[in-house]
Design a protein around this motif. Sequence first.
Motif, PDB file in Angstrom:
ATOM      1  N   LYS A  40     -36.511  41.568  20.027  1.00 44.78           N
ATOM      2  CA  LYS A  40     -35.955  41.481  18.630  1.00 44.78           C
ATOM      3  C   LYS A  40     -34.833  40.564  18.351  1.00 44.78           C
ATOM      4  N   ALA A  41     -33.946  40.037  19.388  1.00 46.37           N
ATOM      5  CA  ALA A  41     -33.020  38.917  19.439  1.00 46.37           C
ATOM      6  C   ALA A  41     -33.806  37.566  19.173  1.00 46.37           C
ATOM      7  N   VAL A  42     -34.837  37.438  19.602  1.00 44.10           N
ATOM      8  CA  VAL A  42     -35.738  36.301  19.675  1.00 44.10           C
ATOM      9  C   VAL A  42     -36.209  35.919  18.418  1.00 44.10           C
ATOM     10  N   VAL A  43     -36.840  37.131  17.816  1.00 44.13           N
ATOM     11  CA  VAL A  43     -37.508  37.009  16.697  1.00 44.13           C
ATOM     12  C   VAL A  43     -36.644  36.555  15.411  1.00 44.13           C
ATOM     13  N   VAL A  44     -35.381  36.978  15.489  1.00 44.35           N
ATOM     14  CA  VAL A  44     -34.786  36.576  14.227  1.00 44.35           C
ATOM     15  C   VAL A  44     -33.967  35.278  14.285  1.00 44.35           C
ATOM     16  N   LEU A  45     -34.264  34.579  15.407  1.00 50.62           N
ATOM     17  CA  LEU A  45     -33.979  33.334  15.809  1.00 50.62           C
ATOM     18  C   LEU A  45     -35.089  32.332  15.343  1.00 50.62           C
ATOM     19  N   LEU A  46     -36.233  32.843  15.093  1.00 49.47           N
ATOM     20  CA  LEU A  46     -37.374  31.922  15.165  1.00 49.47           C
ATOM     21  C   LEU A  46     -37.459  31.268  13.489  1.00 49.47           C
ATOM     22  N   ASP A  47     -36.617  30.330  13.300  1.00 45.21           N
ATOM     23  CA  ASP A  47     -36.304  29.623  11.969  1.00 45.21           C
ATOM     24  C   ASP A  47     -36.616  28.176  11.692  1.00 45.21           C
ATOM     25  N   GLY A  48     -37.012  27.768  12.909  1.00 42.14           N
ATOM     26  CA  GLY A  48     -37.251  26.218  13.164  1.00 42.14           C
ATOM     27  C   GLY A  48     -36.003  25.212  13.313  1.00 42.14           C
ATOM     28  N   THR A  49     -35.072  25.976  13.424  1.00 42.91           N
ATOM     29  CA  THR A  49     -33.854  25.067  13.685  1.00 42.91           C
ATOM     30  C   THR A  49     -33.366  25.108  15.253  1.00 42.91           C
ATOM     31  N   ARG A  50     -34.213  26.004  16.223  1.00 44.64           N
ATOM     32  CA  ARG A  50     -33.532  25.669  17.541  1.00 44.64           C
ATOM     33  C   ARG A  50     -34.913  25.582  18.315  1.00 44.64           C
ATOM     34  N   THR A  51     -34.511  25.025  19.527  1.00 43.61           N
ATOM     35  CA  THR A  51     -35.703  25.049  20.470  1.00 43.61           C
ATOM     36  C   THR A  51     -35.878  26.339  21.306  1.00 43.61           C
ATOM     37  N   ILE A  52     -36.966  26.374  21.891  1.00 47.83           N
ATOM     38  CA  ILE A  52     -37.120  27.519  22.749  1.00 47.83           C
ATOM     39  C   ILE A  52     -36.119  27.647  23.791  1.00 47.83           C
ATOM     40  N   GLU A  53     -35.761  26.506  24.545  1.00 49.04           N
ATOM     41  CA  GLU A  53     -34.636  26.661  25.434  1.00 49.04           C
ATOM     42  C   GLU A  53     -33.266  26.976  24.667  1.00 49.04           C
ATOM     43  N   GLU A  54     -33.160  26.508  23.484  1.00 52.99           N
ATOM     44  CA  GLU A  54     -31.643  27.069  22.787  1.00 52.99           C
ATOM     45  C   GLU A  54     -31.743  28.143  22.570  1.00 52.99           C
ATOM     46  N   ILE A  55     -32.880  28.926  22.225  1.00 50.71           N
ATOM     47  CA  ILE A  55     -33.103  30.328  21.936  1.00 50.71           C
ATOM     48  C   ILE A  55     -32.852  31.144  23.063  1.00 50.71           C
ATOM     49  N   GLY A  56     -33.346  30.470  24.180  1.00 51.31           N
ATOM     50  CA  GLY A  56     -32.971  31.229  25.609  1.00 51.31           C
ATOM     51  C   GLY A  56     -31.687  31.516  25.818  1.00 51.31           C
ATOM     52  N   ALA A  57     -30.897  30.197  25.618  1.00 53.66           N
ATOM     53  CA  ALA A  57     -29.688  30.264  26.088  1.00 53.66           C
ATOM     54  C   ALA A  57     -28.706  31.351  25.103  1.00 53.66           C
ATOM     55  N   LEU A  58     -29.082  31.348  23.731  1.00 54.84           N
ATOM     56  CA  LEU A  58     -28.391  32.299  22.893  1.00 54.84           C
ATOM     57  C   LEU A  58     -28.773  33.602  23.371  1.00 54.84           C
ATOM     58  N   THR A  59     -29.867  33.793  23.775  1.00 55.12           N
ATOM     59  CA  THR A  59     -30.275  35.321  23.703  1.00 55.12           C
ATOM     60  C   THR A  59     -30.174  35.866  25.286  1.00 55.12           C
ATOM     61  N   CYS A  60     -29.859  34.902  26.289  1.00 52.02           N
ATOM     62  CA  CYS A  60     -29.873  35.410  27.584  1.00 52.02           C
ATOM     63  C   CYS A  60     -28.461  35.056  28.318  1.00 52.02           C
ATOM     64  N   GLY A  61     -27.669  34.255  27.406  1.00 57.86           N
ATOM     65  CA  GLY A  61     -26.506  33.526  27.943  1.00 57.86           C
ATOM     66  C   GLY A  61     -26.871  32.517  28.975  1.00 57.86           C
ATOM     67  N   GLY A  62     -27.998  31.889  28.900  1.00 60.30           N
ATOM     68  CA  GLY A  62     -28.292  31.006  29.828  1.00 60.30           C
ATOM     69  C   GLY A  62     -28.891  31.318  31.288  1.00 60.30           C
ATOM     70  N   ALA A  63     -29.299  32.660  31.261  1.00 60.40           N
ATOM     71  CA  ALA A  63     -29.837  32.875  32.667  1.00 60.40           C
ATOM     72  C   ALA A  63     -31.048  32.419  32.857  1.00 60.40           C
ATOM     73  N   ALA A  64     -31.401  32.366  34.231  1.00 59.07           N
ATOM     74  CA  ALA A  64     -32.523  31.596  34.868  1.00 59.07           C
ATOM     75  C   ALA A  64     -33.743  32.368  34.142  1.00 59.07           C
ATOM     76  N   GLY A  65     -34.627  31.421  33.742  1.00 59.55           N
ATOM     77  CA  GLY A  65     -35.917  31.758  33.213  1.00 59.55           C
ATOM     78  C   GLY A  65     -36.092  32.382  31.926  1.00 59.55           C
ATOM     79  N   ALA A  66     -34.739  32.333  31.122  1.00 55.97           N
ATOM     80  CA  ALA A  66     -34.588  32.736  29.942  1.00 55.97           C
ATOM     81  C   ALA A  66     -35.607  32.049  28.818  1.00 55.97           C
ATOM     82  N   GLY A  67     -35.808  30.671  29.099  1.00 57.88           N
ATOM     83  CA  GLY A  67     -36.702  29.786  28.267  1.00 57.88           C
ATOM     84  C   GLY A  67     -38.057  30.437  28.347  1.00 57.88           C
ATOM     85  N   ALA A  68     -38.345  30.641  29.583  1.00 56.98           N
ATOM     86  CA  ALA A  68     -39.788  31.089  29.899  1.00 56.98           C
ATOM     87  C   ALA A  68     -40.060  32.371  29.095  1.00 56.98           C
TER      88      ALA A  68
END
Length: 368
Positions: free
Chosen positions: A43-71
């Motif tokens: 759910k947290a990922v879906v609301v961030l899919l507005d074309g302004t953030r990379t997948i890495e950046e969304i991973g950082a926002l949703t998992c606080g930079g935890a390992a493997g978040a981007g994947a």
Amino acid sequence: MADTASRPRLRDSVIVQADGGTLLFLCLADRTVKRFTCDEFVKAVVVLLDGTRTIEEIGALTCGGAAGAGARVAEVVQILEHERLLSRVAAPEPEFRLLGVARAEFYDRQLRLFQDFCDEGWARETSGAALQRRLAGSTAVICGIGGLGGWVALALAAAGVGRLRVCDFDRVEVSNLTRQVLFRMDDLGTPKVDAAAVRLRELNPFIEVEAVERRIGCAEDLAGVVKGADLVVNAADQPTPNDVAGWVSEACWPDIPHIMGTGYAYHIGVLGTSIIPGLTACWSCVRAETFADHGRDGMETLVGKRDKAGAMGALSGLVGNILAWEAIRILAGLPPALGDRWSEVDFWPLEIRSRPVPRRPGCPTCGG
Ligand SMILES: [Zn+2]
């Protein structure tokens, strides 16, 4: 795996709703609904899919930079991409503005529709602006600018078909005005093509309109009219619908797609068929399939068709605008809808009826 540098964006036509552990994607473009079980992370990922953030950046926002978040984000994105819930462009507006600010504003809503066609995968292009450029670079010829052709021309002008050539020999009469949308009382007595050209240029300053005042009596009369066209819409019915259709098809074959057989009378609108050389049945095959209806081929006519069939603007406009929609599809490089079939609208039950018109085996024109 989705490219982690990409900036994923949900399609504008998609609404997302959550119900506990279920995510519901409502696709407004085709009224389909897709359901997925999900957790709070998705759910947290879906609301961030507005074309302004990379997948890495969304991973950082949703998992606080935890390992493997981007994947993990990439995995969600890949599923949404597979379900065609993502747009093919991260930021459509800058693409639209490449057309120039004035055009981007004029075509704004249409560009958003075109973008959705691209996102659905109907076009080779990824951006709606590219479809608009295809229209702008195309030439459409409309033979007959009356009760059908007028609506077709109006819709193609509004859509931004770059060059419109309208051909007719008639002058505006008062009985035209209930359904021939391009004409006004002030136009009575003037050539239809001249009045039409004025109105179309008023509607869209970004297109060119060419008026050809000509009575068609054979295919050769059309050689100059269809020259350079990407599409011809035959909406002429003089001297007879079948004669003029035969000449138009002869003039267009084998280079130019043409929309044929159109007409309306009483509460039947005839959408006819799209003939795309190399792709669909030719006009001879269509005629062979439809002319012998009711075994009346060769019969003696005792009471013929009246000169003036009943008609009204609301109904001829419906036919004309369906034909315009078909024309826009062909010009924009989208798949046509009316090829290889013969279609009519019955306005009373409000139904479109179609029958297949296959290529005849061994047809000397299209059978190769
Ligand atoms: Zn054929």
